[in-house]
Design a protein around this motif. Sequence first.
Motif, PDB file in Angstrom:
ATOM      1  N   ALA A 111     -25.719  -2.150 -76.195  1.00 36.07           N
ATOM      2  CA  ALA A 111     -24.698  -3.108 -77.675  1.00 36.07           C
ATOM      3  C   ALA A 111     -25.471  -1.683 -78.730  1.00 36.07           C
ATOM      4  O   ALA A 111     -24.335  -1.183 -79.045  1.00 36.07           O
ATOM      5  N   LEU A 112     -26.402  -1.810 -78.288  1.00 36.76           N
ATOM      6  CA  LEU A 112     -27.077  -0.496 -79.853  1.00 36.76           C
ATOM      7  C   LEU A 112     -26.589   1.316 -79.060  1.00 36.76           C
ATOM      8  O   LEU A 112     -25.742   1.992 -80.211  1.00 36.76           O
ATOM      9  N   ILE A 113     -26.634   1.275 -77.538  1.00 36.85           N
ATOM     10  CA  ILE A 113     -25.995   2.479 -77.694  1.00 36.85           C
ATOM     11  C   ILE A 113     -24.527   2.748 -77.787  1.00 36.85           C
ATOM     12  O   ILE A 113     -24.178   3.945 -78.531  1.00 36.85           O
ATOM     13  N   LEU A 114     -23.673   1.609 -77.565  1.00 40.89           N
ATOM     14  CA  LEU A 114     -22.470   1.240 -77.583  1.00 40.89           C
ATOM     15  C   LEU A 114     -21.701   1.934 -79.528  1.00 40.89           C
ATOM     16  O   LEU A 114     -20.940   2.583 -79.613  1.00 40.89           O
ATOM     17  N   ALA A 115     -22.537   0.723 -80.099  1.00 40.42           N
ATOM     18  CA  ALA A 115     -22.287   1.063 -81.540  1.00 40.42           C
ATOM     19  C   ALA A 115     -22.851   2.338 -81.824  1.00 40.42           C
ATOM     20  O   ALA A 115     -22.379   2.805 -82.635  1.00 40.42           O
ATOM     21  N   PHE A 116     -23.911   2.870 -80.947  1.00 38.87           N
ATOM     22  CA  PHE A 116     -24.073   4.908 -82.068  1.00 38.87           C
ATOM     23  C   PHE A 116     -22.784   5.483 -81.295  1.00 38.87           C
ATOM     24  O   PHE A 116     -22.764   6.316 -82.489  1.00 38.87           O
ATOM     25  N   LEU A 187     -26.526  16.149 -75.846  1.00 41.18           N
ATOM     26  CA  LEU A 187     -25.035  14.953 -74.440  1.00 41.18           C
ATOM     27  C   LEU A 187     -23.970  14.630 -75.237  1.00 41.18           C
ATOM     28  O   LEU A 187     -22.876  15.231 -74.836  1.00 41.18           O
ATOM     29  N   TYR A 188     -24.178  14.395 -76.787  1.00 44.65           N
ATOM     30  CA  TYR A 188     -23.289  14.139 -77.352  1.00 44.65           C
ATOM     31  C   TYR A 188     -22.012  14.750 -78.132  1.00 44.65           C
ATOM     32  O   TYR A 188     -20.866  15.548 -77.140  1.00 44.65           O
ATOM     33  N   GLU A 189     -22.461  16.340 -78.210  1.00 46.18           N
ATOM     34  CA  GLU A 189     -22.143  17.132 -78.426  1.00 46.18           C
ATOM     35  C   GLU A 189     -21.513  17.778 -77.326  1.00 46.18           C
ATOM     36  O   GLU A 189     -19.490  18.674 -77.173  1.00 46.18           O
ATOM     37  N   SER A 190     -22.074  17.829 -76.058  1.00 46.03           N
ATOM     38  CA  SER A 190     -21.822  17.950 -75.027  1.00 46.03           C
ATOM     39  C   SER A 190     -20.440  17.733 -74.106  1.00 46.03           C
ATOM     40  O   SER A 190     -18.869  17.881 -73.970  1.00 46.03           O
ATOM     41  N   ALA A 191     -19.975  16.302 -74.890  1.00 45.56           N
ATOM     42  CA  ALA A 191     -18.847  15.281 -73.982  1.00 45.56           C
ATOM     43  C   ALA A 191     -18.083  15.551 -75.013  1.00 45.56           C
ATOM     44  O   ALA A 191     -16.950  15.319 -74.665  1.00 45.56           O
ATOM     45  N   LEU A 210     -17.041   9.542 -72.341  1.00 40.61           N
ATOM     46  CA  LEU A 210     -18.174  11.000 -71.453  1.00 40.61           C
ATOM     47  C   LEU A 210     -19.459  10.997 -71.238  1.00 40.61           C
ATOM     48  O   LEU A 210     -20.228  10.538 -70.930  1.00 40.61           O
ATOM     49  N   ALA A 211     -19.337  10.700 -72.621  1.00 40.81           N
ATOM     50  CA  ALA A 211     -21.109  10.366 -73.311  1.00 40.81           C
ATOM     51  C   ALA A 211     -21.677   8.908 -72.211  1.00 40.81           C
ATOM     52  O   ALA A 211     -22.940   8.827 -71.754  1.00 40.81           O
ATOM     53  N   MET A 212     -21.062   7.812 -72.638  1.00 42.11           N
ATOM     54  CA  MET A 212     -21.539   6.791 -71.685  1.00 42.11           C
ATOM     55  C   MET A 212     -21.774   6.503 -70.399  1.00 42.11           C
ATOM     56  O   MET A 212     -22.050   5.487 -69.855  1.00 42.11           O
ATOM     57  N   ARG A 213     -21.302   8.133 -69.194  1.00 44.72           N
ATOM     58  CA  ARG A 213     -21.831   7.998 -68.389  1.00 44.72           C
ATOM     59  C   ARG A 213     -23.141   8.602 -68.045  1.00 44.72           C
ATOM     60  O   ARG A 213     -23.748   8.521 -66.871  1.00 44.72           O
ATOM     61  N   LEU A 215     -25.318   8.804 -71.050  1.00 47.24           N
ATOM     62  CA  LEU A 215     -26.093   8.068 -72.452  1.00 47.24           C
ATOM     63  C   LEU A 215     -27.514   7.459 -72.104  1.00 47.24           C
ATOM     64  O   LEU A 215     -28.353   7.050 -71.966  1.00 47.24           O
ATOM     65  N   PRO A 216     -26.650   5.625 -71.484  1.00 44.74           N
ATOM     66  CA  PRO A 216     -27.454   4.500 -71.078  1.00 44.74           C
ATOM     67  C   PRO A 216     -29.130   5.080 -70.284  1.00 44.74           C
ATOM     68  O   PRO A 216     -29.896   4.692 -70.244  1.00 44.74           O
ATOM     69  N   ALA A 217     -28.232   5.349 -68.859  1.00 39.48           N
ATOM     70  CA  ALA A 217     -29.284   6.077 -68.041  1.00 39.48           C
ATOM     71  C   ALA A 217     -30.754   7.180 -68.821  1.00 39.48           C
ATOM     72  O   ALA A 217     -31.747   6.970 -68.300  1.00 39.48           O
ATOM     73  N   ILE A 218     -30.288   7.741 -69.799  1.00 36.71           N
ATOM     74  CA  ILE A 218     -31.581   8.830 -70.508  1.00 36.71           C
ATOM     75  C   ILE A 218     -32.287   7.811 -70.690  1.00 36.71           C
ATOM     76  O   ILE A 218     -32.933   8.304 -71.081  1.00 36.71           O
ATOM     77  N   VAL A 219     -31.592   6.876 -71.777  1.00 43.39           N
ATOM     78  CA  VAL A 219     -32.459   5.692 -73.060  1.00 43.39           C
ATOM     79  C   VAL A 219     -33.167   4.906 -72.458  1.00 43.39           C
ATOM     80  O   VAL A 219     -34.501   4.919 -72.355  1.00 43.39           O
ATOM     81  N   ASN A 220     -32.887   4.187 -71.198  1.00 48.43           N
ATOM     82  CA  ASN A 220     -33.269   4.057 -69.988  1.00 48.43           C
ATOM     83  C   ASN A 220     -34.474   4.719 -69.788  1.00 48.43           C
ATOM     84  O   ASN A 220     -35.411   4.289 -69.244  1.00 48.43           O
ATOM     85  N   ALA A 221     -34.537   5.563 -69.239  1.00 46.47           N
ATOM     86  CA  ALA A 221     -35.794   6.491 -69.070  1.00 46.47           C
ATOM     87  C   ALA A 221     -36.474   6.961 -69.613  1.00 46.47           C
ATOM     88  O   ALA A 221     -38.113   7.083 -69.315  1.00 46.47           O
TER      89      ALA A 221
END
Length: 228
Positions: A111-116, A187-191, A210-213, A215-221
């Motif tokens: 939810a925080l990633i989506l909000a960001f 990542l977001y600038e690239s998106a 595009l970022a959601m592809r 970003l969640p995996a990166i943040v989790n890692a």
Amino acid sequence: MRVREETDVDNDDGPVESVRRQRTRERLIDSAYEVFAEYGVHAASVEQISERAGFTRGAFYSNFDSKEELFFALESRENALRLDRLETGLQSITPSLIDAEGNYTDGSLEALILAFLDLQPDDRRWCLVQSEFRMLAMRNAVVAARYLEHQEGAGRQLAAWLDQAAALAHLRFTIPTPDVAHIVVALYESAIQTAVLMDPDGDDGSPRDLAMRTLPAIVNALTESIAR
């Protein structure tokens, strides 16, 4: 266009002069944003920026030493607006992350990633301007030093927001948060850049999607749980 000769130099006129000076600076910054986006940072001239704002070169040089200094004023303003938007958004989303017992839910990270991402303006114009200025900085050592200083300052502010957001999800980052901020921004600038390449007019291609592809995996890692 009729232009005005406004020197707007510092004097002892008090608050009224300060307000007028700030208003002139803001108009020049707004004008620079438009002209930079339209003609490019390198090609844009002081005359074009001044005339678009309704002033002369005298007004420009009474407020800014150079076109580069004006860009840094624009960048500082845009970064502040985005960080304020993130802070306000974080405060507004927090209640939705709390369950009936007052604990943060397991899905709060997503939810925080989506909000960001939702709080990021889909600003292709700013992407163009910033990308061009970065190229200018790469060719000018003096400009590069100041550019990096501005970027590091913005990164520290974003890192503080990320720490606060991660804490809401009972997480902490496993690498220094400023490094995480750098990764997120890149990542977001690239998106955004990909979205511009896919669709310059912005009718299709969402930087958020595009970022959601990735970003969640990166943040989790890059995070680990904090004992509740």
